[in-house]
Design an enzyme around this catalytic site. Structure first.
Site, PDB file in Angstrom:
ATOM      1  N   LYS A 292      60.245 -16.360 -31.235  1.00 16.42           N
ATOM      2  CA  LYS A 292      59.918 -17.366 -30.222  1.00 16.42           C
ATOM      3  C   LYS A 292      60.929 -17.233 -29.089  1.00 16.42           C
ATOM      4  O   LYS A 292      62.126 -17.408 -29.284  1.00 16.42           O
ATOM      5  CB  LYS A 292      59.967 -18.778 -30.805  1.00 16.42           C
ATOM      6  CG  LYS A 292      59.663 -19.840 -29.746  1.00 16.42           C
ATOM      7  CD  LYS A 292      60.089 -21.225 -30.183  1.00 16.42           C
ATOM      8  CE  LYS A 292      60.087 -22.160 -28.980  1.00 16.42           C
ATOM      9  NZ  LYS A 292      60.687 -23.481 -29.289  1.00 16.42           N
TER      10      LYS A 292
ATOM     11  N   GLY B 120      62.703 -32.560 -26.798  1.00 21.35           N
ATOM     12  CA  GLY B 120      63.403 -33.687 -27.405  1.00 21.35           C
ATOM     13  C   GLY B 120      63.144 -35.032 -26.759  1.00 21.35           C
ATOM     14  O   GLY B 120      63.757 -36.030 -27.139  1.00 21.35           O
TER      15      GLY B 120
ATOM     16  N   ALA C 250      57.315 -28.751 -27.647  1.00 21.59           N
ATOM     17  CA  ALA C 250      58.256 -29.660 -26.983  1.00 21.59           C
ATOM     18  C   ALA C 250      57.567 -30.910 -26.449  1.00 21.59           C
ATOM     19  O   ALA C 250      56.510 -30.833 -25.813  1.00 21.59           O
ATOM     20  CB  ALA C 250      59.007 -28.983 -25.848  1.00 21.59           C
ATOM     21  N   GLY C 251      58.181 -32.051 -26.710  1.00 20.03           N
ATOM     22  CA  GLY C 251      57.747 -33.319 -26.135  1.00 20.03           C
ATOM     23  C   GLY C 251      56.966 -34.228 -27.047  1.00 20.03           C
ATOM     24  O   GLY C 251      56.761 -35.402 -26.725  1.00 20.03           O
TER      25      GLY C 251
ATOM     26  N   ASN D 211      60.219 -30.389 -33.656  1.00 15.18           N
ATOM     27  CA  ASN D 211      61.446 -30.540 -34.433  1.00 15.18           C
ATOM     28  C   ASN D 211      61.953 -31.979 -34.359  1.00 15.18           C
ATOM     29  O   ASN D 211      61.956 -32.703 -35.339  1.00 15.18           O
ATOM     30  CB  ASN D 211      62.500 -29.547 -33.947  1.00 15.18           C
ATOM     31  CG  ASN D 211      63.768 -29.534 -34.791  1.00 15.18           C
ATOM     32  OD1 ASN D 211      64.661 -28.743 -34.571  1.00 15.18           O
ATOM     33  ND2 ASN D 211      63.881 -30.389 -35.792  1.00 15.18           N
ATOM     34  N   THR D 212      62.346 -32.393 -33.143  1.00 13.47           N
ATOM     35  CA  THR D 212      62.984 -33.695 -32.978  1.00 13.47           C
ATOM     36  C   THR D 212      62.110 -34.846 -33.451  1.00 13.47           C
ATOM     37  O   THR D 212      62.611 -35.812 -34.027  1.00 13.47           O
ATOM     38  CB  THR D 212      63.370 -33.906 -31.499  1.00 13.47           C
ATOM     39  OG1 THR D 212      64.139 -32.789 -31.052  1.00 13.47           O
ATOM     40  CG2 THR D 212      64.177 -35.180 -31.319  1.00 13.47           C
TER      41      THR D 212
END
Length: 263
Positions: A105, A166, A192-193, A214-215
């Protein structure tokens, strides 16, 4: 055989049952990481080579002892890289540590505040990696033109952001994401987001091939429970997309048809 039984995510010629991909950062310890990832049902797990030990530091705990390559597809990423040179170098290190593994990635960031991708540097890194026979999944903006450029360059998947990394803001521009999907012939993975399960479901309902997060899981009050919620949301959103939603209407439409009424 039903459509769901044959509905797989295919990346670089490999089929996956799960369309949820997860990261390994921000958990309190390896045990929580392991439990959350197992509960998520993810088969692809991304690892920040510059931040996590996967064998480069012999005296430190090795993440690969928890997230074993025989169970998961380990996806090395270039998080923390701010130029093409460091991103390419990081991918080569990952290939060496993972015995020739070539699926990566790519992300090349522009600044520490927004963590938006530096597109010129990402393009340069993607070109070098593709030329070096890496299979590149690339993190980019939600610009349909750039998404197509990365596909034409030879990237095996394009990963537009939904919102800043994040942030948990969800999909800020669904119209661009839908346009990217309509123009693509490689998998489109929202990256993301995402903040909660409904964000993941919306991404899948738009027609995305998958979601990487992830976050949203790691910073939940109960990461393992959130991992379970994300697993279900991805499946529900995909099924809704395949089913085809009803049309939106300006006015009411009776649930019981009037045709054939007896009085």
């Amino acid at each position: 055989m039903s459509q769901l039984n044959t509905d797989h995510l295919s990346i670089a010629g490999v089929n996956y049952t799960s369309r949820l991909m997860v990261g390994t950062g921000k958990y309190k310890d390896f045990e929580e990481t392991k439990n959350a990832i197992e509960t998520s049902g993810a088969e692809i797990v991304t690892v920040a080579i510059r931040r996590v030990n996967i064998g480069q530091n012999k005296d430190e705990p090795n993440l690969l002892e928890v997230i074993t390559p025989d169970k998961y597809t380990v996806l090395p990423n270039t998080a923390g890289c701010y130029d093409a040179e460091s991103a390419v170098r990081t991918c080569k290190l990952a290939r060496e540590l993972l015995d020739g593994h070539d699926l990566v990635k790519l992300e090349v960031l522009g600044d520490e505040k927004t963590l938006f991708p530096d597109i010129p540097q990402t393009l340069e890194a993607a070109k070098q990696l593709v030329d070096d026979n890496f299979k590149v999944m690339v993190y980019t903006t939600d610009d349909p033109i750039m998404a197509k450029r990365f596909e034409e360059l030879g990237c095996v998947a394009v990963m537009p952001l939904a919102a800043p990394i994040g942030s948990g803001l969800g999909i800020r521009n669904p119209y661009n994401i839908r346009t990217i999907i309509e123009n693509a012939s490689v998998p489109i993975i929202v990256d993301a987001g995402v903040g909660t399960a409904s964000d993941a479901a919306i991404a899948m309902e738009l027609g995305c091939d998958g979601v990487l997060m992830n976050t949203a899981i790691a910073e939940a009050k109960n990461p393992v429970l959130m991992a379970s919620a994300m697993n279900k949301a991805i499946q529900a959103g995909r099924e809704a997309y395949l089913a085809g939603r009803m049309p939106r209407r300006a006015y009411a439409s009776a649930s019981s048809p009037l045709n054939g009424q007896f009085f």
